[in-house]
Enzyme design. Structure first.
Site, PDB file in Angstrom:
ATOM      1  N   GLN A  13      40.580  46.210  22.549  1.00 56.72           N
ATOM      2  CA  GLN A  13      39.953  46.428  21.236  1.00 56.72           C
ATOM      3  C   GLN A  13      38.466  46.771  21.250  1.00 56.72           C
ATOM      4  O   GLN A  13      38.037  47.686  20.534  1.00 56.72           O
ATOM      5  CB  GLN A  13      40.138  45.178  20.355  1.00 56.72           C
ATOM      6  CG  GLN A  13      39.576  45.386  18.960  1.00 56.72           C
ATOM      7  CD  GLN A  13      39.662  44.190  18.028  1.00 56.72           C
ATOM      8  OE1 GLN A  13      39.034  44.169  16.998  1.00 56.72           O
ATOM      9  NE2 GLN A  13      40.453  43.182  18.366  1.00 56.72           N
ATOM     10  N   LYS A  23      35.974  37.392  32.893  1.00 52.14           N
ATOM     11  CA  LYS A  23      36.592  38.238  31.868  1.00 52.14           C
ATOM     12  C   LYS A  23      36.410  37.579  30.500  1.00 52.14           C
ATOM     13  O   LYS A  23      36.146  36.377  30.417  1.00 52.14           O
ATOM     14  CB  LYS A  23      38.090  38.373  32.149  1.00 52.14           C
ATOM     15  CG  LYS A  23      38.397  39.208  33.373  1.00 52.14           C
ATOM     16  CD  LYS A  23      39.887  39.312  33.559  1.00 52.14           C
ATOM     17  CE  LYS A  23      40.214  40.161  34.768  1.00 52.14           C
ATOM     18  NZ  LYS A  23      41.669  40.250  34.990  1.00 52.14           N
ATOM     19  N   ALA A  24      36.592  38.363  29.460  1.00 48.11           N
ATOM     20  CA  ALA A  24      36.426  37.788  28.120  1.00 48.11           C
ATOM     21  C   ALA A  24      37.339  38.471  27.113  1.00 48.11           C
ATOM     22  O   ALA A  24      37.621  39.660  27.217  1.00 48.11           O
ATOM     23  CB  ALA A  24      34.985  37.942  27.664  1.00 48.11           C
ATOM     24  N   GLU A  31      38.194  38.324  22.605  1.00 48.70           N
ATOM     25  CA  GLU A  31      37.593  38.043  21.303  1.00 48.70           C
ATOM     26  C   GLU A  31      37.098  36.605  21.119  1.00 48.70           C
ATOM     27  O   GLU A  31      35.926  36.343  20.896  1.00 48.70           O
ATOM     28  CB  GLU A  31      38.641  38.383  20.221  1.00 48.70           C
ATOM     29  CG  GLU A  31      38.317  37.920  18.822  1.00 48.70           C
ATOM     30  CD  GLU A  31      37.135  38.651  18.202  1.00 48.70           C
ATOM     31  OE1 GLU A  31      37.105  39.881  18.269  1.00 48.70           O
ATOM     32  OE2 GLU A  31      36.250  37.975  17.641  1.00 48.70           O
ATOM     33  N   ASP A  85      35.114  41.498  19.429  1.00 50.60           N
ATOM     34  CA  ASP A  85      35.602  42.802  19.898  1.00 50.60           C
ATOM     35  C   ASP A  85      35.002  43.949  19.079  1.00 50.60           C
ATOM     36  O   ASP A  85      34.145  44.691  19.554  1.00 50.60           O
ATOM     37  CB  ASP A  85      37.126  42.852  19.812  1.00 50.60           C
ATOM     38  CG  ASP A  85      37.783  42.125  20.982  1.00 50.60           C
ATOM     39  OD1 ASP A  85      37.132  41.965  22.019  1.00 50.60           O
ATOM     40  OD2 ASP A  85      38.950  41.733  20.856  1.00 50.60           O
ATOM     41  N   GLY A 107      22.713  31.214   3.342  1.00 51.49           N
ATOM     42  CA  GLY A 107      21.485  31.876   2.898  1.00 51.49           C
ATOM     43  C   GLY A 107      20.649  30.930   2.052  1.00 51.49           C
ATOM     44  O   GLY A 107      20.919  29.725   1.993  1.00 51.49           O
ATOM     45  N   GLY A 108      19.659  31.466   1.382  1.00 50.98           N
ATOM     46  CA  GLY A 108      18.761  30.643   0.578  1.00 50.98           C
ATOM     47  C   GLY A 108      19.353  30.240  -0.773  1.00 50.98           C
ATOM     48  O   GLY A 108      18.808  29.376  -1.455  1.00 50.98           O
TER      49      GLY A 108
END
Ligand code: COA
Length: 409
Positions: free
Chosen positions: A17, A135-136, A138, A167, A242-243
């Site tokens: 992907q 290796k990796a 998602e 990904d 967020g704020g």
């Protein structure tokens, strides 16, 4: 009409992907993307199939507008053909396990020698250091980039997000690097190496959580719903990050996605109090200011929910937006795929496929006024062998037949 990347040739050695998502964007921006696959093809052609013997949606939804050639990179002739293709390409993109392209015999030194203008982009799980050779996938990147430790509720385990930030999120970062390198090549004439690690891309997307990690050194985070804080930023459920405070509140009729996410900006409080039938709270000093509400956000959203639970998320959306209050109904995948406004924006598109008939996919989210995108089918395995090898590389028909017979292409 021309396209932004017309004339740019991409040698696409990506699979699964992260890499394919990047080269699909390049193809949509107008590059000629030639996907080089082992004779068995990208593994995702056969993974999670919904129909027997046809390319899976996993593959078709990530490889639109590309061409496909097969090439055995472990054969001497395959390496020779690849050498010729590198000389004719502007960009090479790969996301194999660490060291795979070097083991094929194509180091960066050699690639530069073959084509000094080549931009060579790699996606790996990690940068230099203790994890370089790992290796990796998602969720590995989500785990190691800060996403999982900060997603979910305080009393539950770490949670992976459905958005494929490891990904496809990394793919977008790779596209940015490749485009920048193309611009720089316009000035210097030289190619360069572009590397993006999935852990780094996820960390970049978790930037605000590291903001909060540092704020934590100066005391608890008042906008978080959590009562207690340790050394690290806790999982904060649906808090906005967020704020301005936000939360997902329940709506009628109470199905799993009958929720709406509501953000309470300071000017939104008076109309919200009116809508929820508590107009007196707009003036009550216990509720009227953001500072007063900050100490009881859970109660505030509970009051909103006591109202919203009697209305559909669509009615709540209309009612809140009539007062310019930011909010978003939680849309299920079924609602998304059937959403006419997304279809009108070419974000949900139908594509004809030679084996499947047609399939639905997500269109290109980047809209350029002078470079329109037409989403076209993913290629069948090796569909463009003849185009690329015979017509473009000049391999004669006899040798082409030999290459097929010998398992090189
Ligand atoms: N001809 C011959 N061999 C080919 C080939 C071709 N055209 N294309 C690939 N191969 C071989 C490679 O040479 C390599 O063989 P080697 O290990 O003997 O050198 C092998 O196929 C591919 O190896 P690898 O990429 O490690 O595949 P994998 O299935 O074991 O691992 C990943 C998959 C995704 C874990 C791994 O590719 C990876 O970590 N990639 C980087 C991070 C990433 O993008 N992950 C997200 C994927 S969505």
């Amino acid at each position: 009409m021309s396209t932004a990347l017309e004339g740019v040739r991409v040698l696409d050695m990506t699979h699964v992907q992260s890499g394919p998502s990047a080269t699909q964007i390049l193809a949509w921006l107008g590059a000629d993307v030639v996907k080089v696959e082992a004779l068995g093809g990208d593994i995702t052609r056969k993974q999670l199939r919904d129909l027997p013997d046809v390319d899976s949606l996993y593959f078709t939804m990530l490889n639109c507008n590309k061409r496909s050639v097969t090439l055995n990179m472990k054969s001497a002739e395959g390496k020779q053909i690849f050498t010729d293709m590198v000389k004719q390409s502007d960009v090479l993109v790969e996301n194999f396990g660490p060291g795979a392209v070097d083991r094929m015999g194509f180091t960066w030194d050699l690639l530069q020698e073959l084509n000094p203008g080549l931009i060579y982009a790699s996606i790996k799980g990690f940068g230099d250091g203790p994890y370089t050779h790992y290796k990796a996938y998602e969720v590995v990147a989500q785990a190691m980039g800060g996403s999982m430790s900060t997603t979910g509720f305080e009393d539950g385990p770490p949670v992976a997000t459905g958005a494929q930030i490891g990904d496809s999120g990394t793919g977008i970062h790779a596209v940015a690097g490749i485009l920048a390198a193309l611009v720089q090549r316009g000035q210097t004439g030289k190619g360069q190496r572009v590397t993006v690690a999935m852990q780094h891309a996820v960390l970049n997307l978790c930037r605000v959580k590291l903001r909060d990690q540092q704020r934590l050194g100066h005391g608890p985070l008042p906008e978080y719903p959590n009562k207690e804080f340790g050394d690290s930023v806790p999982r904060s459920g649906n808090a906005s990050g967020g704020g301005q405070p936000g939360w997902a509140v329940k709506c009628a009729p109470g199905g799993p996605d009958d929720y709406i996410y509501v953000i309470v900006q300071p000017p939104g409080w008076a109309p919200i109090s009116e809508l929820i039938g508590r107009p007196e709270l707009a003036e009550d000093p216990e509720w009227s200011t953001p500072e007063a509400r900050l100490t009881k956000l859970d109660k505030m959203f509970q009051l909103i929910e006591e109202w919203s639970v009697h209305h559909s998320k669509w009615d709540v959306l209309a009612a809140l937006n009539a007062h310019n209050i930011p909010c978003g109904p939680i849309l299920s995948t079924q609602e998304l795929i059937e959403d006419s406004s997304l279809a009108d924006n070419d974000m949900i598109v139908e594509v004809d496929h030679p084996q499947r008939g047609s399939f639905t996919t997500v269109g290109c989210p980047i809209k350029l006024s002078d470079s329109p995108v037409k989403v076209e089918t993913s290629p069948l395995l090796g569909q463009h062998n003849e185009d690329v090898y015979v017509r473009e590389l000049g391999i004669n028909r006899e040798r082409f037949a030999e290459l097929q017979k010998n398992g090189v292409i």
